[in-house]
Motif scaffolding. Structure first.
Motif, PDB file in Angstrom:
ATOM      1  N   SER A   1       0.818  -1.222   0.000  1.00  0.00           N
ATOM      2  CA  SER A   1       0.000   0.000   0.000  1.00  0.00           C
ATOM      3  C   SER A   1       0.848   1.267   0.000  1.00  0.00           C
ATOM      4  CB  SER A   1      -0.902   0.012   1.239  1.00  0.00           C
ATOM      5  OG  SER A   1      -0.096   0.037   2.404  1.00  0.00           O
TER       6      SER A   1
ATOM      7  N   PHE B   1       4.099   3.987  -1.082  1.00  0.00           N
ATOM      8  CA  PHE B   1       4.462   4.778  -2.264  1.00  0.00           C
ATOM      9  C   PHE B   1       5.120   3.898  -3.343  1.00  0.00           C
ATOM     10  CE2 PHE B   1       8.338   7.343  -3.659  1.00  0.00           C
ATOM     11  CZ  PHE B   1       7.707   7.969  -4.711  1.00  0.00           C
ATOM     12  N   ILE B   2       6.069   3.066  -2.958  1.00  0.00           N
ATOM     13  CA  ILE B   2       6.752   2.197  -3.925  1.00  0.00           C
ATOM     14  C   ILE B   2       5.875   1.003  -4.287  1.00  0.00           C
ATOM     15  CG2 ILE B   2       8.709   0.603  -4.219  1.00  0.00           C
ATOM     16  CD1 ILE B   2      10.401   2.474  -2.506  1.00  0.00           C
TER      17      ILE B   2
ATOM     18  N   SER C   1      -0.933  -6.677   3.411  1.00  0.00           N
ATOM     19  CA  SER C   1      -1.167  -5.425   4.130  1.00  0.00           C
ATOM     20  C   SER C   1      -1.709  -5.763   5.512  1.00  0.00           C
ATOM     21  CB  SER C   1      -2.184  -4.583   3.358  1.00  0.00           C
ATOM     22  OG  SER C   1      -2.619  -3.510   4.165  1.00  0.00           O
ATOM     23  N   ARG C   2      -1.395  -4.901   6.500  1.00  0.00           N
ATOM     24  CA  ARG C   2      -1.951  -5.127   7.837  1.00  0.00           C
ATOM     25  C   ARG C   2      -3.437  -4.840   7.840  1.00  0.00           C
ATOM     26  NH1 ARG C   2       1.520  -0.978  10.736  1.00  0.00           N
ATOM     27  NH2 ARG C   2       1.020  -0.015   8.749  1.00  0.00           N
TER      28      ARG C   2
ATOM     29  N   LEU D   1       8.988  -5.074   1.385  1.00  0.00           N
ATOM     30  CA  LEU D   1       9.155  -3.612   1.423  1.00  0.00           C
ATOM     31  C   LEU D   1       8.682  -2.988   2.729  1.00  0.00           C
ATOM     32  CD1 LEU D   1       7.627  -2.474  -2.028  1.00  0.00           C
ATOM     33  CD2 LEU D   1      10.055  -2.561  -1.432  1.00  0.00           C
TER      34      LEU D   1
ATOM     35  N   ARG E   1      10.913  -3.250  10.562  1.00  0.00           N
ATOM     36  CA  ARG E   1      11.714  -3.837   9.477  1.00  0.00           C
ATOM     37  C   ARG E   1      12.383  -5.136   9.925  1.00  0.00           C
ATOM     38  NH1 ARG E   1      11.258   1.391   8.697  1.00  0.00           N
ATOM     39  NH2 ARG E   1      10.989   2.068   6.543  1.00  0.00           N
TER      40      ARG E   1
HETATM   41  N1  LIG Z   1      10.641   5.923  -0.735  1.00  0.00           N
HETATM   42  C1  LIG Z   1      11.975   6.003  -0.729  1.00  0.00           C
HETATM   43  O1  LIG Z   1      12.573   6.965  -1.252  1.00  0.00           O
HETATM   44  C2  LIG Z   1      12.763   4.875  -0.089  1.00  0.00           C
HETATM   45  C3  LIG Z   1      14.169   4.968  -0.101  1.00  0.00           C
HETATM   46  C4  LIG Z   1      14.916   3.950   0.480  1.00  0.00           C
HETATM   47  C5  LIG Z   1      14.278   2.863   1.067  1.00  0.00           C
HETATM   48  N2  LIG Z   1      12.907   2.812   1.065  1.00  0.00           N
HETATM   49  C6  LIG Z   1      12.276   1.672   1.734  1.00  0.00           C
HETATM   50  O2  LIG Z   1      11.413   0.972   0.871  1.00  0.00           O
HETATM   51  C7  LIG Z   1      10.250   0.533   1.593  1.00  0.00           C
HETATM   52  C8  LIG Z   1       9.004   1.047   0.899  1.00  0.00           C
HETATM   53  O3  LIG Z   1       9.099   2.464   0.808  1.00  0.00           O
HETATM   54  P1  LIG Z   1       7.809   3.391   0.633  1.00  0.00           P
HETATM   55  O4  LIG Z   1       8.302   4.752   0.324  1.00  0.00           O
HETATM   56  O5  LIG Z   1       6.851   2.716  -0.285  1.00  0.00           O
HETATM   57  O6  LIG Z   1       7.246   3.379   2.126  1.00  0.00           O
HETATM   58  P2  LIG Z   1       5.780   3.784   2.671  1.00  0.00           P
HETATM   59  O7  LIG Z   1       5.031   4.571   1.650  1.00  0.00           O
HETATM   60  O8  LIG Z   1       5.976   4.395   3.998  1.00  0.00           O
HETATM   61  O9  LIG Z   1       5.041   2.367   2.798  1.00  0.00           O
HETATM   62  C9  LIG Z   1       5.525   1.334   3.605  1.00  0.00           C
HETATM   63  C10 LIG Z   1       4.436   0.315   3.864  1.00  0.00           C
HETATM   64  O10 LIG Z   1       4.871  -0.500   4.957  1.00  0.00           O
HETATM   65  C11 LIG Z   1       3.775  -0.874   5.775  1.00  0.00           C
HETATM   66  N3  LIG Z   1       4.042  -0.523   7.170  1.00  0.00           N
HETATM   67  C12 LIG Z   1       4.022   0.711   7.752  1.00  0.00           C
HETATM   68  N4  LIG Z   1       4.280   0.627   9.070  1.00  0.00           N
HETATM   69  C13 LIG Z   1       4.441  -0.694   9.338  1.00  0.00           C
HETATM   70  C14 LIG Z   1       4.704  -1.435  10.523  1.00  0.00           C
HETATM   71  N5  LIG Z   1       4.835  -0.827  11.722  1.00  0.00           N
HETATM   72  N6  LIG Z   1       4.813  -2.785  10.422  1.00  0.00           N
HETATM   73  C15 LIG Z   1       4.666  -3.406   9.232  1.00  0.00           C
HETATM   74  N7  LIG Z   1       4.379  -2.764   8.081  1.00  0.00           N
HETATM   75  C16 LIG Z   1       4.293  -1.419   8.130  1.00  0.00           C
HETATM   76  C17 LIG Z   1       2.529  -0.108   5.296  1.00  0.00           C
HETATM   77  O11 LIG Z   1       1.647  -1.043   4.674  1.00  0.00           O
HETATM   78  P3  LIG Z   1       0.264  -1.545   5.373  1.00  0.00           P
HETATM   79  O12 LIG Z   1      -0.217  -0.405   6.228  1.00  0.00           O
HETATM   80  O13 LIG Z   1      -0.645  -1.792   4.216  1.00  0.00           O
HETATM   81  O14 LIG Z   1       0.608  -2.762   6.130  1.00  0.00           O
HETATM   82  C18 LIG Z   1       3.093   0.901   4.292  1.00  0.00           C
HETATM   83  O15 LIG Z   1       2.238   1.100   3.198  1.00  0.00           O
HETATM   84  C19 LIG Z   1      10.361   1.093   3.012  1.00  0.00           C
HETATM   85  O16 LIG Z   1      10.759   0.076   3.887  1.00  0.00           O
HETATM   86  C20 LIG Z   1      11.394   2.177   2.887  1.00  0.00           C
HETATM   87  O17 LIG Z   1      12.170   2.369   4.051  1.00  0.00           O
HETATM   88  C21 LIG Z   1      12.139   3.783   0.506  1.00  0.00           C
END
Ligand SMILES: NC(=O)c1ccc[n+]([C@@H]2O[C@H](COP(=O)([O-])OP(=O)(O)OC[C@H]3O[C@@H](n4cnc5c(N)ncnc54)[C@H](OP(=O)(O)O)[C@@H]3O)[C@@H](O)[C@H]2O)c1
Length: 307
Positions: A11, A13-14, A33-34, A72, A94
């Protein structure tokens, strides 16, 4: 060879863009998804949403050697100032979910053919000189420590003979999420600024290339195991601001001193904004992937200008 893809954190951004991209490439995509019900309005209808981290992990029975698992999930690192509680949440969402998955695969003796473990270029810490590649050492700081623990949380899968790639993701640039809209907003109103010395590296990647690289890694076997997911031409923070300015025709006039950022954002400001590294995607280039957006100007024009 692979037909099914499971994505945790679908759900986000990526995850949303990646899920759609893989549906377009004819994979059956399962999104973990949770809260699948809440998530269903935001994700592509072709993605089958499944609950996880609860009592009901029935999807595990559909995992087999034709499956890819992309891990992710993790709580967002930039929505709250880093208190001890927030740091613990960033880390445990994580590291503990990684360990949880390994246990789940083990207990059910159900393993995917390929496991893609997300990580971040924060692994390298603050590197002010030279290019960083996958062989560069781990840096210092909270992000470096967390990224390292996160990567190691699923390392055990390799002992079970499962192919695992670690994806050290750079700053992902997209239209509807991530850092870009927040970075560009002040500049739209003639308040464009670079941060601190402005010499720190920003290693970015267009969201479409991020999905493209992941698709490429699924479809092309590679003996390499660690991949920097960044465009081949990282820029300094000051140049990032200047190139945004060229694209949206708003100058980069100001400098926000490091001291002020540290006061407002604390450790988070230091690690996410004032630190940086010029990261090179050596392993991805070795696989033969051709970036659609190697140049920041083209990536930003695509994302910031109406077509
Ligand atoms: N965006 C970037 O520029 C970037 C750069 C480097 C690394 N990353 C890594 O790539 C991954 C995805 O990035 P993103 O930007 O798509 O992140 P995001 O938009 O914050 O989404 C992360 C997803 O993880 C789940 N999540 C959130 N809190 C959680 C928790 N406490 N326990 C388990 N699941 C949880 C949520 O899904 P549900 O609520 O549906 O479960 C959420 O939609 C992340 O781990 C991020 O650190 C991102």
């Amino acid at each position: 060879m692979y037909r099914k893809v499971f994505i945790s954190g679908v759900s986000g951004f990526i995850g949303r863009t990646l899920g759609s991209y893989l549906c377009n490439r004819n994979y059956t995509v399962y999104g973990l998804s949770r809260d699948p019900q809440k998530t269903s309005d935001e994700t592509d209808k072709r993605i089958q949403l499944l609950p996880w981290l609860g009592d009901d992990e029935n999807w595990i029975h559909d995992i087999d050697q034709s499956s890819v698992f992309i891990h992710l999930a993790g709580s967002n690192i930039s929505t709250h100032r880093w208190s001890d509680r927030i740091k613990n949440q960033i880390r445990s969402s994580r590291v503990l979910t990684g360990k949880y998955l390994v246990q789940l695969f083990k207990q059910n003796n159900k393993y995917p053919g390929l496991f893609l473990q997300a990580s971040a270029i924060g692994y390298y810490g603050n590197v002010s000189e030279g290019l960083v590649d996958e062989s560069s050492p781990k840096g210092a700081g909270f992000l470096a420590d967390t990224s390292s623990e996160w990567e190691n949380s699923t390392k055990e899968l390799e002992n079970a003979g499962i192919k695992r790639h670690v994806l050290r993701i750079g700053m992902v640039l997209g239209r509807d999420g991530g850092a870009l809209p927040k970075l560009v907003l002040p500049q739209k109103y003639f308040l464009g600024a670079y941060f601190g010395s402005g010499s720190q590296g920003i290693s970015w990647i267009h969201l479409n290339d991020l999905a493209g690289v992941i698709g490429h890694l699924i479809e092309n076997e590679s003996e390499l195991s660690i991949f920097n997911l960044t465009a081949p031409k990282p820029v300094s923070n000051k140049n990032f601001c200047k190139i945004v300015g060229k694209v949206i025709k708003r100058p980069c006039l100001f400098k926000l001193p490091a001291k002020i950022l540290e006061i407002i954002l604390g450790e988070m400001g230091r690690e996410l904004i004032l630190n940086g590294a010029f990261v090179h995607p050596q392993a991805v280039l070795k696989t033969g992937y051709e970036f659609k957006y190697p140049e920041l100007y083209d990536a930003l024009s695509n994302l910031l200008l109406k077509s």
